[in-house]
Design a protein around this motif. Sequence first.
Motif, PDB file in Angstrom:
ATOM      1  N   ARG A 192      20.503  11.555   4.036  1.00 41.24           N
ATOM      2  CA  ARG A 192      19.398  10.704   3.723  1.00 41.24           C
ATOM      3  C   ARG A 192      18.317  11.408   2.926  1.00 41.24           C
ATOM      4  O   ARG A 192      17.685  10.793   2.059  1.00 41.24           O
ATOM      5  N   GLY A 193      18.058  12.666   3.199  1.00 44.99           N
ATOM      6  CA  GLY A 193      16.909  13.346   2.603  1.00 44.99           C
ATOM      7  C   GLY A 193      16.862  13.357   1.095  1.00 44.99           C
ATOM      8  O   GLY A 193      15.791  13.310   0.496  1.00 44.99           O
ATOM      9  N   GLY A 194      17.997  13.412   0.441  1.00 48.55           N
ATOM     10  CA  GLY A 194      18.016  13.495  -1.009  1.00 48.55           C
ATOM     11  C   GLY A 194      18.007  12.152  -1.727  1.00 48.55           C
ATOM     12  O   GLY A 194      17.966  12.112  -2.955  1.00 48.55           O
ATOM     13  N   LEU A 195      18.007  11.058  -0.969  1.00 45.91           N
ATOM     14  CA  LEU A 195      18.064   9.731  -1.603  1.00 45.91           C
ATOM     15  C   LEU A 195      16.889   9.454  -2.525  1.00 45.91           C
ATOM     16  O   LEU A 195      17.070   9.040  -3.671  1.00 45.91           O
ATOM     17  N   ARG A 196      15.687   9.657  -2.047  1.00 42.17           N
ATOM     18  CA  ARG A 196      14.507   9.352  -2.863  1.00 42.17           C
ATOM     19  C   ARG A 196      14.415  10.298  -4.058  1.00 42.17           C
ATOM     20  O   ARG A 196      14.098   9.879  -5.168  1.00 42.17           O
ATOM     21  N   VAL A 197      14.709  11.559  -3.830  1.00 40.26           N
ATOM     22  CA  VAL A 197      14.675  12.546  -4.906  1.00 40.26           C
ATOM     23  C   VAL A 197      15.721  12.186  -5.958  1.00 40.26           C
ATOM     24  O   VAL A 197      15.434  12.158  -7.154  1.00 40.26           O
ATOM     25  N   GLY A 198      16.926  11.897  -5.517  1.00 37.09           N
ATOM     26  CA  GLY A 198      17.998  11.535  -6.430  1.00 37.09           C
ATOM     27  C   GLY A 198      17.698  10.265  -7.199  1.00 37.09           C
ATOM     28  O   GLY A 198      17.971  10.183  -8.401  1.00 37.09           O
ATOM     29  N   ASP A 199      17.124   9.284  -6.531  1.00 35.09           N
ATOM     30  CA  ASP A 199      16.783   8.028  -7.194  1.00 35.09           C
ATOM     31  C   ASP A 199      15.794   8.263  -8.331  1.00 35.09           C
ATOM     32  O   ASP A 199      16.003   7.788  -9.445  1.00 35.09           O
ATOM     33  N   VAL A 200      14.744   9.004  -8.070  1.00 39.34           N
ATOM     34  CA  VAL A 200      13.729   9.253  -9.107  1.00 39.34           C
ATOM     35  C   VAL A 200      14.331  10.061 -10.259  1.00 39.34           C
ATOM     36  O   VAL A 200      14.128   9.733 -11.427  1.00 39.34           O
ATOM     37  N   LEU A 201      15.092  11.108  -9.954  1.00 36.89           N
ATOM     38  CA  LEU A 201      15.704  11.915 -11.012  1.00 36.89           C
ATOM     39  C   LEU A 201      16.691  11.081 -11.831  1.00 36.89           C
ATOM     40  O   LEU A 201      16.763  11.225 -13.060  1.00 36.89           O
ATOM     41  N   SER A 202      17.423  10.204 -11.174  1.00 33.79           N
ATOM     42  CA  SER A 202      18.355   9.327 -11.875  1.00 33.79           C
ATOM     43  C   SER A 202      17.619   8.426 -12.864  1.00 33.79           C
ATOM     44  O   SER A 202      18.091   8.195 -13.982  1.00 33.79           O
ATOM     45  N   ARG A 203      16.464   7.957 -12.486  1.00 35.18           N
ATOM     46  CA  ARG A 203      15.660   7.102 -13.367  1.00 35.18           C
ATOM     47  C   ARG A 203      15.064   7.909 -14.525  1.00 35.18           C
ATOM     48  O   ARG A 203      15.084   7.477 -15.668  1.00 35.18           O
ATOM     49  N   ILE A 204      14.545   9.102 -14.218  1.00 33.23           N
ATOM     50  CA  ILE A 204      13.937   9.942 -15.262  1.00 33.23           C
ATOM     51  C   ILE A 204      14.977  10.367 -16.294  1.00 33.23           C
ATOM     52  O   ILE A 204      14.731  10.308 -17.496  1.00 33.23           O
ATOM     53  N   TYR A 205      16.135  10.792 -15.833  1.00 35.53           N
ATOM     54  CA  TYR A 205      17.177  11.296 -16.729  1.00 35.53           C
ATOM     55  C   TYR A 205      18.129  10.219 -17.236  1.00 35.53           C
ATOM     56  O   TYR A 205      18.982  10.499 -18.075  1.00 35.53           O
ATOM     57  N   ASP A 206      18.019   9.009 -16.691  1.00 35.32           N
ATOM     58  CA  ASP A 206      18.911   7.914 -17.053  1.00 35.32           C
ATOM     59  C   ASP A 206      20.373   8.326 -16.874  1.00 35.32           C
ATOM     60  O   ASP A 206      21.216   8.169 -17.761  1.00 35.32           O
ATOM     61  N   LYS A 207      20.645   8.894 -15.706  1.00 33.73           N
ATOM     62  CA  LYS A 207      21.992   9.335 -15.354  1.00 33.73           C
ATOM     63  C   LYS A 207      22.448   8.565 -14.119  1.00 33.73           C
ATOM     64  O   LYS A 207      21.627   8.215 -13.257  1.00 33.73           O
ATOM     65  N   PRO A 208      23.751   8.317 -13.996  1.00 35.47           N
ATOM     66  CA  PRO A 208      24.231   7.609 -12.808  1.00 35.47           C
ATOM     67  C   PRO A 208      24.014   8.416 -11.534  1.00 35.47           C
ATOM     68  O   PRO A 208      24.070   9.651 -11.549  1.00 35.47           O
ATOM     69  N   LEU A 209      23.760   7.679 -10.459  1.00 39.21           N
ATOM     70  CA  LEU A 209      23.508   8.282  -9.150  1.00 39.21           C
ATOM     71  C   LEU A 209      24.699   8.034  -8.235  1.00 39.21           C
ATOM     72  O   LEU A 209      25.150   6.902  -8.076  1.00 39.21           O
ATOM     73  N   ALA A 210      25.200   9.098  -7.655  1.00 42.00           N
ATOM     74  CA  ALA A 210      26.242   9.011  -6.637  1.00 42.00           C
ATOM     75  C   ALA A 210      25.627   9.497  -5.332  1.00 42.00           C
ATOM     76  O   ALA A 210      24.668  10.268  -5.340  1.00 42.00           O
ATOM     77  N   ILE A 211      26.184   9.033  -4.220  1.00 41.58           N
ATOM     78  CA  ILE A 211      25.611   9.348  -2.909  1.00 41.58           C
ATOM     79  C   ILE A 211      26.696   9.860  -1.975  1.00 41.58           C
ATOM     80  O   ILE A 211      27.764   9.253  -1.865  1.00 41.58           O
ATOM     81  N   LEU A 212      26.389  10.963  -1.312  1.00 44.78           N
ATOM     82  CA  LEU A 212      27.243  11.486  -0.256  1.00 44.78           C
ATOM     83  C   LEU A 212      26.397  11.571   1.002  1.00 44.78           C
ATOM     84  O   LEU A 212      25.383  12.285   1.025  1.00 44.78           O
ATOM     85  N   SER A 213      26.781  10.831   2.018  1.00 40.61           N
ATOM     86  CA  SER A 213      26.005  10.824   3.260  1.00 40.61           C
ATOM     87  C   SER A 213      26.356  12.035   4.109  1.00 40.61           C
ATOM     88  O   SER A 213      27.532  12.375   4.273  1.00 40.61           O
ATOM     89  N   THR A 214      25.311  12.646   4.622  1.00 42.43           N
ATOM     90  CA  THR A 214      25.463  13.787   5.522  1.00 42.43           C
ATOM     91  C   THR A 214      24.466  13.632   6.657  1.00 42.43           C
ATOM     92  O   THR A 214      23.463  12.930   6.528  1.00 42.43           O
TER      93      THR A 214
END
Length: 164
Positions: free
Chosen positions: A37-59
């Motif tokens: 869960r911890g990286g979800l918000r960070v990943g979401d924002v970076l995905s938007r800034i870089y316009d790159k697809p976001l993949a998620i691995l739950s841990t």
Amino acid sequence: MSDLYVSWDEYHASIEKLAAQIYQSQWEFDQILCLARGGLRVGDVLSRIYDKPLAILSTSSYGGKDFQERGNLTIASNITMTTTTLGKRILLVDDLVDSGVTLARILEWLTQHGEYEITEVRSAVLWFKACSVAKPDYYVDFLADNPWIHQPFEKYEKLDPSEL
């Protein structure tokens, strides 16, 4: 060990600093893989800034009272993504590296899953604690005194829907 309290403004400013640091490195990546869960918000924002697809691995490795007890690491069996395949050059994102066990185990997990055909992985976090056994490639703050970090969304872990 002291405590570090982070506001929403500080949290978002840290994500922007992390994005700038990655950009300044001139490293090109295909996709962001965030650890939930911890990286979800960070990943979401970076995905938007870089316009790159976001993949998620739950841990999951924390539980107990106030989710402050480290337990065994559980890793989902699959990566969730909207792309057909995972990119070859992956930016692995989490909120922090505490013990470093999650980062080390996920890097190992990725190499064991050859179906993803990854050629390079770099890791990015907001906070890197000195007690970690693994060092991320990108981080905003190095925390020499290994504080417990109180993130702004923590209040939701103690909130019951009936209280809304």
